[in-house]
Design a protein around this motif. Structure first.
Motif, PDB file in Angstrom:
ATOM      1  N   GLU A 122      20.864  49.793   9.033  1.00  0.00           N
ATOM      2  CA  GLU A 122      20.035  49.477   9.278  1.00  0.00           C
ATOM      3  C   GLU A 122      19.659  48.084  10.406  1.00  0.00           C
ATOM      4  O   GLU A 122      18.220  48.333  11.091  1.00  0.00           O
ATOM      5  N   LEU A 123      19.879  46.866  10.145  1.00  0.00           N
ATOM      6  CA  LEU A 123      19.702  46.028  10.786  1.00  0.00           C
ATOM      7  C   LEU A 123      20.496  45.784  11.960  1.00  0.00           C
ATOM      8  O   LEU A 123      20.323  44.176  12.661  1.00  0.00           O
ATOM      9  N   GLY A 124      22.108  45.474  11.893  1.00  0.00           N
ATOM     10  CA  GLY A 124      22.725  44.758  12.909  1.00  0.00           C
ATOM     11  C   GLY A 124      23.081  43.767  11.803  1.00  0.00           C
ATOM     12  O   GLY A 124      23.182  43.721  11.374  1.00  0.00           O
ATOM     13  N   ALA A 125      23.272  42.840  12.788  1.00  0.00           N
ATOM     14  CA  ALA A 125      24.159  41.530  12.624  1.00  0.00           C
ATOM     15  C   ALA A 125      23.232  40.329  11.622  1.00  0.00           C
ATOM     16  O   ALA A 125      22.620  39.863  10.862  1.00  0.00           O
ATOM     17  N   GLY A 126      21.795  41.153  11.806  1.00  0.00           N
ATOM     18  CA  GLY A 126      20.728  40.402  11.164  1.00  0.00           C
ATOM     19  C   GLY A 126      20.914  40.522   9.404  1.00  0.00           C
ATOM     20  O   GLY A 126      20.754  39.603   8.215  1.00  0.00           O
ATOM     21  N   SER A 127      21.892  41.370   8.871  1.00  0.00           N
ATOM     22  CA  SER A 127      22.270  41.196   7.771  1.00  0.00           C
ATOM     23  C   SER A 127      23.226  40.544   7.191  1.00  0.00           C
ATOM     24  O   SER A 127      23.112  40.336   6.068  1.00  0.00           O
ATOM     25  N   LEU A 128      23.660  39.761   8.223  1.00  0.00           N
ATOM     26  CA  LEU A 128      24.244  38.160   8.101  1.00  0.00           C
ATOM     27  C   LEU A 128      23.789  36.885   6.991  1.00  0.00           C
ATOM     28  O   LEU A 128      23.901  36.815   6.668  1.00  0.00           O
ATOM     29  N   LEU A 129      21.737  37.355   7.144  1.00  0.00           N
ATOM     30  CA  LEU A 129      21.326  36.530   6.136  1.00  0.00           C
ATOM     31  C   LEU A 129      20.943  36.987   5.196  1.00  0.00           C
ATOM     32  O   LEU A 129      20.770  36.372   4.440  1.00  0.00           O
ATOM     33  N   SER A 130      21.667  37.795   4.446  1.00  0.00           N
ATOM     34  CA  SER A 130      21.878  38.878   2.760  1.00  0.00           C
ATOM     35  C   SER A 130      22.881  38.134   2.364  1.00  0.00           C
ATOM     36  O   SER A 130      23.519  38.436   2.397  1.00  0.00           O
ATOM     37  N   ARG A 131      22.387  37.043   1.334  1.00  0.00           N
ATOM     38  CA  ARG A 131      23.914  37.155  -0.022  1.00  0.00           C
ATOM     39  C   ARG A 131      23.210  37.809  -0.952  1.00  0.00           C
ATOM     40  O   ARG A 131      24.224  37.211  -2.215  1.00  0.00           O
ATOM     41  N   ALA A 132      22.859  38.511  -0.980  1.00  0.00           N
ATOM     42  CA  ALA A 132      22.464  39.969  -2.276  1.00  0.00           C
ATOM     43  C   ALA A 132      24.162  39.510  -2.644  1.00  0.00           C
ATOM     44  O   ALA A 132      25.101  39.870  -2.413  1.00  0.00           O
ATOM     45  N   THR A 133      23.900  39.529  -4.610  1.00  0.00           N
ATOM     46  CA  THR A 133      25.229  39.695  -5.027  1.00  0.00           C
ATOM     47  C   THR A 133      24.354  40.020  -6.659  1.00  0.00           C
ATOM     48  O   THR A 133      23.386  40.332  -6.676  1.00  0.00           O
ATOM     49  N   ALA A 134      25.845  40.138  -7.582  1.00  0.00           N
ATOM     50  CA  ALA A 134      25.634  40.581  -8.508  1.00  0.00           C
ATOM     51  C   ALA A 134      26.408  40.539 -10.119  1.00  0.00           C
ATOM     52  O   ALA A 134      27.645  40.086  -9.496  1.00  0.00           O
ATOM     53  N   GLY A 135      26.637  40.565 -10.970  1.00  0.00           N
ATOM     54  CA  GLY A 135      27.580  39.432 -11.966  1.00  0.00           C
ATOM     55  C   GLY A 135      26.984  39.961 -13.284  1.00  0.00           C
ATOM     56  O   GLY A 135      25.917  40.290 -13.584  1.00  0.00           O
ATOM     57  N   ILE A 136      27.870  39.689 -14.157  1.00  0.00           N
ATOM     58  CA  ILE A 136      27.516  39.773 -15.490  1.00  0.00           C
ATOM     59  C   ILE A 136      28.272  38.826 -16.144  1.00  0.00           C
ATOM     60  O   ILE A 136      28.545  37.777 -15.719  1.00  0.00           O
ATOM     61  N   TYR A 137      26.367  38.138 -17.444  1.00  0.00           N
ATOM     62  CA  TYR A 137      26.269  36.669 -17.768  1.00  0.00           C
ATOM     63  C   TYR A 137      25.765  37.245 -19.386  1.00  0.00           C
ATOM     64  O   TYR A 137      25.188  37.843 -19.373  1.00  0.00           O
ATOM     65  N   ARG A 138      26.564  37.151 -20.045  1.00  0.00           N
ATOM     66  CA  ARG A 138      25.980  36.913 -21.245  1.00  0.00           C
ATOM     67  C   ARG A 138      26.627  38.443 -21.964  1.00  0.00           C
ATOM     68  O   ARG A 138      25.136  38.947 -22.603  1.00  0.00           O
ATOM     69  N   LYS A 139      27.262  39.375 -20.954  1.00  0.00           N
ATOM     70  CA  LYS A 139      27.131  41.159 -21.341  1.00  0.00           C
ATOM     71  C   LYS A 139      26.114  41.386 -20.450  1.00  0.00           C
ATOM     72  O   LYS A 139      25.099  42.667 -20.798  1.00  0.00           O
ATOM     73  N   ALA A 140      25.025  40.846 -20.053  1.00  0.00           N
ATOM     74  CA  ALA A 140      23.667  40.962 -19.075  1.00  0.00           C
ATOM     75  C   ALA A 140      24.399  41.028 -17.578  1.00  0.00           C
ATOM     76  O   ALA A 140      24.780  40.288 -17.352  1.00  0.00           O
ATOM     77  N   MET A 141      23.984  42.270 -17.113  1.00  0.00           N
ATOM     78  CA  MET A 141      23.807  41.846 -15.372  1.00  0.00           C
ATOM     79  C   MET A 141      22.773  41.566 -14.496  1.00  0.00           C
ATOM     80  O   MET A 141      21.991  41.535 -15.315  1.00  0.00           O
ATOM     81  N   ILE A 142      22.870  40.621 -13.770  1.00  0.00           N
ATOM     82  CA  ILE A 142      22.428  40.544 -12.835  1.00  0.00           C
ATOM     83  C   ILE A 142      22.417  40.698 -11.128  1.00  0.00           C
ATOM     84  O   ILE A 142      23.673  40.158 -10.887  1.00  0.00           O
ATOM     85  N   PHE A 143      21.181  41.479 -10.892  1.00  0.00           N
ATOM     86  CA  PHE A 143      21.532  41.768  -9.274  1.00  0.00           C
ATOM     87  C   PHE A 143      20.315  40.763  -8.923  1.00  0.00           C
ATOM     88  O   PHE A 143      19.372  40.876  -8.943  1.00  0.00           O
ATOM     89  N   ALA A 144      20.843  40.307  -7.800  1.00  0.00           N
ATOM     90  CA  ALA A 144      19.641  39.368  -6.687  1.00  0.00           C
ATOM     91  C   ALA A 144      19.945  40.118  -5.270  1.00  0.00           C
ATOM     92  O   ALA A 144      20.734  39.963  -4.719  1.00  0.00           O
ATOM     93  N   LEU A 145      19.052  39.669  -5.279  1.00  0.00           N
ATOM     94  CA  LEU A 145      17.903  40.984  -4.038  1.00  0.00           C
ATOM     95  C   LEU A 145      17.034  39.905  -2.976  1.00  0.00           C
ATOM     96  O   LEU A 145      16.408  39.044  -3.130  1.00  0.00           O
ATOM     97  N   PRO A 146      17.182  40.294  -2.198  1.00  0.00           N
ATOM     98  CA  PRO A 146      16.562  39.789  -0.853  1.00  0.00           C
ATOM     99  C   PRO A 146      15.316  39.749  -1.432  1.00  0.00           C
ATOM    100  O   PRO A 146      15.146  40.790  -1.956  1.00  0.00           O
TER     101      PRO A 146
END
Length: 172
Positions: A122-146
């Motif tokens: 969608e954005l080309g190289a501008g997507s490099l600015l995104s550091r979206a990530t996800a993981g599990i902590y204490r059996k809960a899922m955390i999703f980090a979005l811009p």
């Protein structure tokens, strides 16, 4: 191409999922009308509530201790999926990734990879600015979005139909 085995497996996934949304924004957290202006948080709340239980929503400033405490409080109250929006960029006040990644007991690497692949289309190289990530902590899922509404729509589109399936595995 869909896997028949995965589709059968998903049918056994829990339907009930408790969700929480955290918007990180110095600007909105200090604004009486912040919730009205928080388009990304509003979108997350509305879309999650269509399929799951939305148990918590808050707007906080970009502060490490505040984010950690908010995550702990949500998990302690039974939230199983936390989606954050904002604070994932490269600016000095963007602390989301540096705060949550050390908490992860397991990282969900595919989420960030898929998010950036779609963003690149969608954005080309501008997507490099995104550091979206996800993981599990204490059996809960955390999703980090811009913080941008378009990025939130992309990220939620990746996971919304999989949350029950992901919960099943994260809780084992």
């Amino acid at each position: 191409m869909k896997s028949k085995t995965m589709e059968l497996h998903k049918k056994k996934a829990p339907i009930k999922v408790s969700c929480g949304v955290i918007t990180l924004s110095d600007r909105f957290s200090n604004d009486k009308e912040g919730e009205e202006k928080d388009l990304s948080g509003k979108y997350l709340k509305e879309e999650l509530a269509k399929k799951y239980d939305l148990n918590s929503y808050t707007i906080i400033p970009d502060e490490i201790d505040t984010l950690k405490n908010t995550i702990e409080e949500m998990i302690d109250s039974g939230v199983e999926v936390i989606i954050t929006t904002g604070g994932t960029g490269l600016e000095s006040r963007d602390i989301t990734i540096e705060t949550i990644e050390p908490l992860f007991e397991k990282e969900i690497k595919g989420f960030g990879e898929i998010f950036r692949a779609i963003s690149y289309e969608e954005l080309g190289a501008g997507s490099l600015l995104s550091r979206a990530t996800a993981g599990i902590y204490r059996k809960a899922m955390i999703f980090a979005l811009p913080g941008s509404p378009d990025a939130v729509k992309t990220g939620l589109g990746i996971i919304i139909d999989e949350l029950g399936h992901l919960k099943k595995h994260a809780r084992k």
